[in-house]
Design a protein around this motif. Structure first.
Motif, mmCIF file in Angstrom:
data_model
loop_
_atom_site.group_PDB
_atom_site.id
_atom_site.type_symbol
_atom_site.label_atom_id
_atom_site.label_comp_id
_atom_site.label_asym_id
_atom_site.label_seq_id
_atom_site.Cartn_x
_atom_site.Cartn_y
_atom_site.Cartn_z
ATOM 1 N N ASN A 73 0.828 -1.320 0.028
ATOM 2 C CA ASN A 73 -0.067 -0.087 -0.005
ATOM 3 C C ASN A 73 0.790 0.917 -0.011
ATOM 4 O O ASN A 73 0.367 2.441 0.515
ATOM 5 C CB ASN A 73 -0.754 -0.345 1.598
ATOM 6 N N HIS A 75 2.409 2.700 2.384
ATOM 7 C CA HIS A 75 3.252 3.054 3.675
ATOM 8 C C HIS A 75 4.026 2.265 4.667
ATOM 9 O O HIS A 75 3.811 0.780 4.401
ATOM 10 C CB HIS A 75 1.601 3.454 4.443
ATOM 11 N N GLU A 120 -3.721 3.462 11.759
ATOM 12 C CA GLU A 120 -4.536 2.783 11.194
ATOM 13 C C GLU A 120 -3.398 2.033 9.811
ATOM 14 O O GLU A 120 -3.785 1.342 9.472
ATOM 15 C CB GLU A 120 -6.155 2.335 10.667
ATOM 16 N N VAL A 121 -3.432 3.551 8.603
ATOM 17 C CA VAL A 121 -2.492 3.196 8.282
ATOM 18 C C VAL A 121 -1.105 2.284 7.829
ATOM 19 O O VAL A 121 -0.992 1.490 6.667
ATOM 20 C CB VAL A 121 -3.048 4.721 7.056
ATOM 21 N N PHE A 122 -0.656 3.053 9.097
ATOM 22 C CA PHE A 122 0.431 1.925 8.804
ATOM 23 C C PHE A 122 0.933 0.140 9.933
ATOM 24 O O PHE A 122 1.462 -0.311 10.002
ATOM 25 C CB PHE A 122 1.562 2.599 10.325
ATOM 26 N N ARG A 123 -0.848 -0.179 10.217
ATOM 27 C CA ARG A 123 -0.688 -1.520 10.935
ATOM 28 C C ARG A 123 -0.950 -2.757 10.271
ATOM 29 O O ARG A 123 -1.447 -2.468 8.814
ATOM 30 C CB ARG A 123 -2.320 -1.690 11.640
ATOM 31 N N SER A 126 -4.002 -3.544 7.599
ATOM 32 C CA SER A 126 -3.799 -2.131 6.352
ATOM 33 C C SER A 126 -3.551 -2.979 5.045
ATOM 34 O O SER A 126 -3.866 -2.712 4.190
ATOM 35 C CB SER A 126 -3.796 -1.093 6.688
ATOM 36 N N THR A 130 -5.347 -4.728 0.627
ATOM 37 C CA THR A 130 -5.022 -3.581 0.190
ATOM 38 C C THR A 130 -4.519 -4.534 -1.846
ATOM 39 O O THR A 130 -3.803 -4.905 -1.229
ATOM 40 C CB THR A 130 -4.039 -2.496 0.831
ATOM 41 N N HIS A 139 -4.107 5.983 -4.208
ATOM 42 C CA HIS A 139 -5.000 4.822 -3.455
ATOM 43 C C HIS A 139 -6.255 5.119 -3.734
ATOM 44 O O HIS A 139 -7.033 5.051 -4.605
ATOM 45 C CB HIS A 139 -4.916 6.425 -2.284
#
Length: 139
Positions: A73, A75, A120-123, A126, A130, A139
């Motif tokens: 993703n 990130h 959340e986007v770094f967990r 995620s 994706t 995105h």
């Protein structure tokens, strides 16, 4: 921006201005990948250097192929291991992680020492839903 994603970095330590292509092109195996710089790709750098970075008439001093890790993703990965409460994960940031190391380190320290949440986007979760992105701006 556009079909190819080019970026530039000012001179550091007398090595000159860096122009690089940051477009994703699929999996890269550093053990077997072809690292030869191809003449057919030079025109991208010449035109980008001249127009976007205004480096008219500047000589190219070196060219090389390099790779870095990235998550599907785009990130960073910053999370606690789902099965080991004393293990924390930080990754997918080679290259960009170096530039953002202080803030990423602070986020992980706050998570480990103060139990503050990670965005959340770094967990890890995620990454489960994706699709693979073609570049870091999609995105």
């Amino acid at each position: 921006m556009g079909e190819r994603i080019m970026y530039g970095v000012p001179d550091y330590d007398g090595r000159g201005f860096k122009v690089a292509d940051d477009t994703r092109e699929g999996a890269f195996d550093p053990s077997t990948a072809d690292r030869e710089v191809r003449v057919r790709n030079w025109h991208r750098f010449d035109s980008t250097s001249a127009t976007d970075f205004q480096l008219y008439g500047c000589a190219m001093t070196e060219a090389r192929v390099c790779q870095y890790s990235n998550s599907p993703n785009g990130h960073f990965l910053l999370d606690q291991h789902p099965e080991a409460e004393n293990v924390f994960l930080a990754g997918a940031g080679c290259g960009h992680g170096f530039k953002l190391g202080p803030v990423l380190g602070r986020m992980m320290a706050e998570r480990v020492l103060e139990a503050l949440p990670i965005p959340e986007v770094f967990r890890l979760e995620s990454l489960q839903s994706t699709r693979s992105l073609s570049n870091q701006f999609e995105h």
